[in-house]
Design an enzyme around this catalytic site. Structure first.
Site, PDB file in Angstrom:
ATOM      1  N   GLY A   1      97.744  27.504   1.679  1.00 51.65           N
ATOM      2  CA  GLY A   1      98.540  26.543   0.930  1.00 51.65           C
ATOM      3  C   GLY A   1      99.374  27.133  -0.190  1.00 51.65           C
ATOM      4  O   GLY A   1     100.287  26.488  -0.697  1.00 51.65           O
ATOM      5  N   GLU A   2      99.058  28.347  -0.596  1.00 47.02           N
ATOM      6  CA  GLU A   2      99.709  28.854  -1.801  1.00 47.02           C
ATOM      7  C   GLU A   2     100.525  30.120  -1.603  1.00 47.02           C
ATOM      8  O   GLU A   2     101.490  30.363  -2.331  1.00 47.02           O
ATOM      9  CB  GLU A   2      98.650  29.105  -2.881  1.00 47.02           C
ATOM     10  CG  GLU A   2      97.951  27.842  -3.323  1.00 47.02           C
ATOM     11  CD  GLU A   2      96.748  28.127  -4.198  1.00 47.02           C
ATOM     12  OE1 GLU A   2      96.770  27.727  -5.366  1.00 47.02           O
ATOM     13  OE2 GLU A   2      95.787  28.753  -3.721  1.00 47.02           O
TER      14      GLU A   2
ATOM     15  N   GLY B   1      98.314  16.472   2.223  1.00 43.77           N
ATOM     16  CA  GLY B   1      99.503  16.863   2.966  1.00 43.77           C
ATOM     17  C   GLY B   1      99.296  18.030   3.906  1.00 43.77           C
ATOM     18  O   GLY B   1     100.146  18.331   4.733  1.00 43.77           O
TER      19      GLY B   1
ATOM     20  N   THR C   1     101.617  22.427  11.382  1.00 40.89           N
ATOM     21  CA  THR C   1     101.332  22.098   9.985  1.00 40.89           C
ATOM     22  C   THR C   1     101.298  23.357   9.125  1.00 40.89           C
ATOM     23  O   THR C   1     101.639  23.317   7.953  1.00 40.89           O
ATOM     24  CB  THR C   1      99.998  21.331   9.856  1.00 40.89           C
ATOM     25  OG1 THR C   1      98.964  22.103  10.457  1.00 40.89           O
ATOM     26  CG2 THR C   1     100.084  19.981  10.530  1.00 40.89           C
TER      27      THR C   1
END
Ligand SMILES: Cc1cc2nc3c(=O)[nH]c(=O)nc-3n(C[C@H](O)[C@H](O)[C@H](O)COP(=O)(O)OP(=O)(O)OC[C@H]3O[C@@H](n4cnc5c(N)ncnc54)[C@H](O)[C@@H]3O)c2cc1C
Ligand code: SF4
Ligand code: FES
Ligand code: FES
Lengths: 328, 158, 755
Positions: free
Chosen positions: C721-722, C483, C652
């Site tokens: 991402g985190e 993703g 993104t």
């Protein structure tokens, strides 16, 4: 799911006949039954699809009421202009339930007869008197945050999960049923049963009884539905309130009040109504009435909050109706 | 086995299915139409959303036999400006919920056009709050909700 | 702040794609239904498998009756511990064996009669259709002898023991100064207990595996975010060489850490395929995911803070208890962020862990920091109330110049800027500091902030880059697309590096035959791969130059003088396209690889970690509305301002940051996995009852980032991402505190806690 035979009758006689066989089950939109069959909780031998029956219209009744066919989809009912205008509480209740997709599938009959969402009912590894009579009730000392506080018994504390039915209870709806012996009419408030010692028996229907329609008498009071849940949408009610109110010169002349999420059936709050009628339409009397209704609550550790929540939700809903008048 | 016919994305398919086969499994496993996704098989995520005669439903809770003679549209049969809008507004990440989101949005817009109210309907107009409520039957764990709402707003010209 | 400036390897040309909001390269595949996931690959002899889950927490299977299941028409086989072929036991956990870290538990499925958790697979049914497999699985009837089990975290947490030292995955406890004494002496202090429940990843794609054996060769379509580890693990369990296993995972429907290891479903699909000689697909049910894929540990935490009257911190104590399973699991590094956030002379950090008879826990988006920051950042907020100080001001006053525990430098730290920008953009100055006074109609309004922090790691990645005479570029690496837009980001980088249009770049990924990548875990993938793509492209440019034919304006130039643009190499005085160069050289392509050695990589990592603390940080701003009648909380506005280094793809990146915040809002308000205290059974194993946020729960989330490259990272880039889930739950809790005056210390903040 367990294999079964599937029939789709197009007339009511065949449907009732097919359902008279032991192990038969009606199928509406399937949104509850298919789920439960897949979980191994419902295990019918025959599934009688009723969506081909000609009960899919909403019709005027003489005197201003409405007759709603049992196969009318939840979304169609919520959108019906007559329902929106005369029974906003019903439209709102439907729209607060499930999701757009599910409402397009779900039927009125299926919604009436949907089963509880108690987590132990859903898990065949757990003890549950409703699913397996006599096996016990794991909810009593387990997760019971969603469970009922009114009308419960030691054998079951599950709630009836429907939103629609709460509105119907407030509206004095009558359910029309076709059984082997012909047609019966059951007031909605008598349609669902309290668990007592037999929580597996949830309604007053006999096996094979088909719900064909729900009738609504005319209601003059403005009404609304308020649902409180753990997320903003797509969740079952922790507590919900269906209310209709008429106030004249600051005095309550008519009130209808039903609660969801607190009882094994849609809970018509008669005691609260009795206290309210003829009294002032103010916050203090709303609260007094709500608290009186909830005085008999039986609490478990996780669900004790429902007393306060139900009381304030009743107050909030009546406040809104009394200040805004109409439904919105 | 029940013999049945459906029109799937424009072509007529006949198939023999047991009555306990869901519409979702019939599409995915029997017909190889894997656009509709299985996220829960319980009606709780919306990944399986397809259009039946233009109306959105959850294919996982539908028995295939109930849809004999109907016209099914899955993402494979969709050609809609929403698809491009989803790309432009990044209305997805992993893409697993996406077919369901797009089919749901198409059904939702049709419902709106037909005058269907929602739980938040206050004033006329399909604003963000309306779209969010009406699309709440489609979960996105990647959290692409903003992009999805923007994409829908975009195609409705708002 | 002083930093040795390491010149990032950088594009020789003008950056055209990096930083832009380019469309995802797989956008059309995903919006047209063409993207195929692990359960969607047809095979002519495909059979379907379903799991039978234990219904006790601990004990032995005394008998397992499969007769009723076997006679169901269409059942191929029923595998139990009585008849299943043996897998090799799970390798012992060792940092030197990635296959062992991939192991999700020590249990040897279907090899013994032992049951280690409620929900453990005890049989596998293989059948011709998915419906038959599931139905027959419901007919398998084990009987058990139950043994006493410890399953309830709330009661068992008192048996926790200090975390064993020396786990390199963990930033362990820490002691600096005398935190206890400093706390006692502090004029202002708070001392609070917090708890967080178990959370589950709930990727919308349930884990699925399609396994096909051909002799000793295995092809696997698996929903994994960690091809390399899983392949190693399977090779060890099935006794075949790694190279005879091919894992294909081009599209994975979300992971969040939950698809990072070899869970029983994958193993049992492979086992069932081997036992039956059929291609076998095992797509877990949603309930099956809950019963066989671990979630985030619950925790209890204590945070005590001492400060002087001006709000300068004098002591931090942060301790935690979390759980693992008796059969494995990873201790959660709950206090990681607390090492790094505040300048304070006295620090005490420690972890305790209790082993339970439950499914193992595992990493989930920002393990440690996600829940650790909830407690720490709530406590900081509470201290601000005690001090009567603005919570942003309190944070800025304690912003460290160097890492508080280790004294190392930060490679980059721009929290001050993040807060300044955020406060302005969010309208923080309009916040009335008094609790419970801001209103919107009847709704109570509250605003809260919290700091986000996530350490940055990267790993060695092997890539090849191939340049065709047609000017097209192929980047090959076994990366994962769950993703984050993997292919898009790497294509952007390669296009810039080689000066070709984005459309000319293809990234091949998601296939174990490709050069070794890195798991899509720990926010490591994008930055790790980028480093290798940069290095490979540099090599490629040199190789192209070496081919420059006689008479070429490039002939005799040094690579540093050239620019890669317009599909070729260029000098002030002229250049040539790749097509011209390769054609003239009679080559139809050129291919180079970059393959860092593990040893070199480790050496560099160790060296770096002695000098620097590398991390991404951010300032989270949240506004809530609370219904005074019902206690319902709605998040009404959000802004996250992040310091992330270079952002590759503005679109993104924003999506990924939003995704973390959405999950953080779920953590804060509605999510929790309910484990029955008597049976250890998960009682809400469904998306209807485990409440992840829906559309209606999520407002527009405003994202801003500073976009300052980290000078020590290739391209100045970190994984992202985190970080955005960290601090998110605290920001909500702090906003609720402001709206209502109530400090909720136990997540999730459900309405009953506000009545
Ligand atoms: C994820 C999820 C969320 C949901 N959220 C909500 C919510 O928030 N609020 C809410 O109210 N509901 C909710 N629902 C439940 C939903 O409203 C019901 O499943 C639906 O109303 C059932 O209607 P149906 O026609 O699909 O019934 P079916 O599933 O077809 O049938 C349900 C039952 O009714 C019986 N039956 C059906 N028709 C008749 C008839 N004519 N006569 C006699 N018996 C009949 C069937 O035999 C069966 O026992 C949710 C469901 C799901 C899956
Ligand atoms: S409350 Fe009722 S439904 Fe729930 S476990 Fe007990 S008996 Fe079953
Ligand atoms: S798969 Fe149908 S709603 Fe989730
Ligand atoms: S895009 Fe991954 S779940 Fe929505």
């Amino acid at each position: 799911m367990r294999p079964f035979a599937y029939v789709k009758p197009v007339d009511v006689e065949t449907a009732v006949l097919a359902a008279a066989k032991p192990g038969a089950k009606f199928l509406g939109g399937g949104t509850n039954l298919v789920d439960l069959m897949r979980e191994g909780i419902e295990r019918p031998d025959t599934v009688v699809d009723v969506t081909g029956l000609p009960f899919d219209t909403v019709d005027e009744l003489p005197g201003g009421g409405l007759r709603i066919g049992a196969m009318v989809r939840n979304s169609a009912l919520a959108a019906d202009p007559r329902v929106r205008a005369r029974y906003p509480v019903l439209s709102q209740a439907l729209l607060c339930g499930a999701s757009g997709q599910l409402r397009n599938m779900a039927t009125v009959g299926g919604n009436l007869l949907q089963r509880t969402r108690c987590p132990y009912f859903y898990d065949t590894a757990a003890a549950c008197n409703k699913r397996e009579p006599g096996s016990g009730c794991d909810a009593l000392d387990g997760f019971n945050r969603g469970c009922a506080i009114l009308g419960v018994s030691e054998s079951c504390i599950a709630t009836h999960p429907s939103d629609m039915c709460v509105a119907l209870a407030a509206l004095d709806a009558v359910v029309e049923v076709r059984g082997a012996d012909g047609t019966r009419r059951i007031p909605l408030t008598d349609f669902h049963r309290l668990p007592g010692d037999t929580p597996e028996i949830e309604t007053t229907l006999a096996p094979g009884d088909l719900v064909t329609a729900v009738e609504l008498p005319p209601v003059a009071a403005g009404s609304r539905y308020r649902k409180v849940r753990d997320r903003a949408s797509y969740a079952f009610a922790l507590v919900s309130v269906a209310a209709a109110l008429r106030v004249s010169d600051g005095i309550v002349t008519e009130v209808r009040l039903a609660l969801g999420g607190v009882a094994p059936k849609p809970w018509r709050a008669r005691e609260a109504e009795r206290l309210l009628v003829g009294g002032p339409a103010d916050e203090a009397s709303f609260r007094r009435a709500a608290e009186a209704e909830l005085a008999a609550a039986t609490l478990r550790p996780d669900n004790a909050f429902k007393v306060a929540l139900a009381a304030s939700t009743v107050v909030a809903t009546l406040r809104m109706l009394s200040t805004e008048g109409a439904s919105r | 086995m029940t013999e049945m016919r459906m029109k799937v994305n424009g072509s007529v398919e006949s198939l023999d299915v047991e009555p306990w086969v869901s519409l979702l499994d019939a599409l995915r496993d029997r017909l190889g139409v894997t656009g509709p996704k299985k996220g829960c098989d319980q009606g709780a995520c919306g990944a399986c959303t397809v259009l039946v005669d233009g109306m959105r439903i959850n294919a996982c809770l539908a028995l295939a036999v109930q849809y004999d003679g109907r016209e099914i549209t899955t993402i494979e049969g969709v050609a809609h400006p929403l698809q491009e809008a989803f790309v432009r507004h990044d209305g997805f990440q992993c893409g697993y919920c996406t077919p369901g989101q797009i089919c749901s949005a198409i059904g939702m817009l049709a419902e709106y056009e037909a005058g269907m109210p929602s739980a938040v309907t206050e004033s006329p107009g399909l604003d963000e709050a309306e779209i969010r409520e009406r699309m709440s039957g489609n979960l996105c764990r990647c959290g692409a909700y903003n992009g999805i709402v923007d994409a829908i707003m975009d195609v409705t010209g708002r | 702040m002083s930093i040795d400036y390491v010149k990032p390897e950088q594009a020789t040309g003008t950056t055209r794609y990096v930083g832009q909001a380019v469309d995802r390269v797989d956008g059309t595949a995903k919006t047209s239904g063409q993207a195929r996931f692990a359960a969607e690959f047809p095979y002519p002899d495909l059979a379907h498998a379903a799991l039978v889950h234990a219904t006790i927490a601990r004990g032995r299977i005394t008998a397992i009756d499969t007769a009723a299941a076997r006679v169901v028409h269409g059942v191929v086989d029923v595998l139990t511990h009585e008849n299943a072929p043996a897998m090799k036991p799970a390798p012992k956990m060792s940092m030197l064996n990635l296959g062992s870290i991939a192991s999700s538990s020590s249990v040897n499925y279907l090899a013994t009669d032992e049951v280690h958790w409620n929900g453990q697979p005890v049989a596998v049914v293989v059948a011709e259709t998915v419906e038959t497999a599931r139905y027959a699985a419901s007919l398998v009837a084990p009987t058990y002898q139950e043994l006493p089990a410890a399953v309830d975290f709330a009661t068992e947490k008192h048996n926790a023991v200090p975390e064993k030292k020396g786990n390199p995955l963990l930033e362990g406890g820490a002691d600096k100064g005398d935190a206890t004494a400093a706390l006692a002496a502090a004029p202002v202090s708070v001392d609070l207990e917090f708890s967080t429940p178990q959370y589950n990843h709930n990727a919308i794609e349930p884990h699925a595996t399609t396994a096909v054996w051909d002799g000793d060769h295995l092809t696997l379509h698996d929903s994994t975010q960690n091809i390399g580890w899983v392949r190693k693990h399977l090779a060890q369990r099935f006794g075949v060489p790694e190279k005879s296993i091919r894992i294909l995972s081009p599209f994975v429907g979300g992971g969040f850490g939950g698809k990072g290891r070899a869970w029983p479903g994958t193993l049992l699909a492979v086992l069932a395929a081997r036992a039956t000689g059929r291609a076998v697909r095992l797509a877990l049910t949603r309930e099956g995911v809950y019963h066989t894929v671990g979630g985030r540990t619950p925790s209890t935490q204590r945070v005590a803070l001492g400060a002087d009257a001006q709000g300068r911190l004098t002591a931090i104590v942060h301790t935690s208890v979390s759980r693992i399973a008796r059969v494995g699991g990873l201790p959660e590094p709950v206090t990681t962020a607390t090492h790094h956030l505040y300048a304070v002379p006295n620090i005490h950090l420690s972890h305790e862990v209790v082993e339970l008879d439950l499914l193992t826990n595992t990493f989930m988006r920002a393990p440690g920091e996600a829940i650790g920051t909830f407690a720490l950042e709530s406590a900081i907020d509470e201290l601000a109330w005690e001090l009567g100080m603005d919570p942003i001001e309190l944070r800025l006053r304690n912003e460290p110049e160097r890492d508080p525990v280790s004294g190392k430098s930060f490679t980059q730290r721009m929290l001050r800027e993040a807060y300044a920008r955020g406060a302005e953009r969010f309208g923080w100055r309009d916040r009335d500091p008094r609790p419970g006074v801001m209103r919107d109609g009847r709704w109570l309004v509250g605003m809260g902030v919290a700091t986000a922090f996530r350490g940055s790691i990267h790993m060695p990645v092997h890539v090849t880059v191939r340049l065709g005479a047609d000017g097209k570029l192929v980047v090959r690496c076994a990366l994962h697309e769950i993703g984050m837009g993997t292919a898009t980001a790497q294509a952007q980088i390669a296009a810039d590096e080689m000066g070709v249009p984005l459309e000319s770049v293809r990234v091949e990924y998601g296939d174990s035959e490709l050069p070794r990548g890195v798991g899509a875990i720990g926010s490591a993938q994008t930055a790790s791969a980028a480093a290798s793509v940069l290095a490979a492209c540099a090599k490629l440019r040199k190789a192209v130059l070496a081919l420059a034919p006689p008479g070429s304006p490039l002939r005799g130039r040094r690579i540093e003088e050239l620019e890669a643009r317009d599909g070729g190499l260029h000098h002030r005085d002229g250049g040539q396209t790749y097509t011209e160069i390769l054609t003239a050289a009679g080559r139809d392509h050129l291919e180079v690889e970059h393959k860092p050695t593990m040893l070199g990589f480790l050496a560099r990592t160790v060296r770096d970690s002695r000098r620097w603390v590398k991390a991404t940080t951010g300032a989270q701003f949240c506004e809530v509305r609370v219904d005074p009648d019902t206690g319902e909380v709605r998040v009404s506005r959000w802004l996250g301002v992040f310091d992330l280094g270079t952002v590759i793809n503005a679109r993104t990146a924003a999506s990924q940051l939003r995704g973390g915040i959405v999950m953080g809002i779920g953590m804060a308000l509605s999510e929790q996995t309910l484990i029955d205290h008597r049976t250890g059974r998960i009682m809400n194993p469904s998306l209807a009852e485990y409440h992840v946020p829906v559309h209606a729960d999520i407002p527009h989330i405003d994202i801003d980032y500073l976009n300052e490259p980290d000078p020590t990272m290739p391209l100045g880039l970190h994984g992202i991402g985190e970080v955005s889930i960290t601090g998110a739950a605290a920001a909500v809790a702090n906003a609720v505190r402001h709206a209502t005056g109530k400090r909720v210390r136990d997540l999730p903040i459900t309405l009953d806690k506000l009545l």
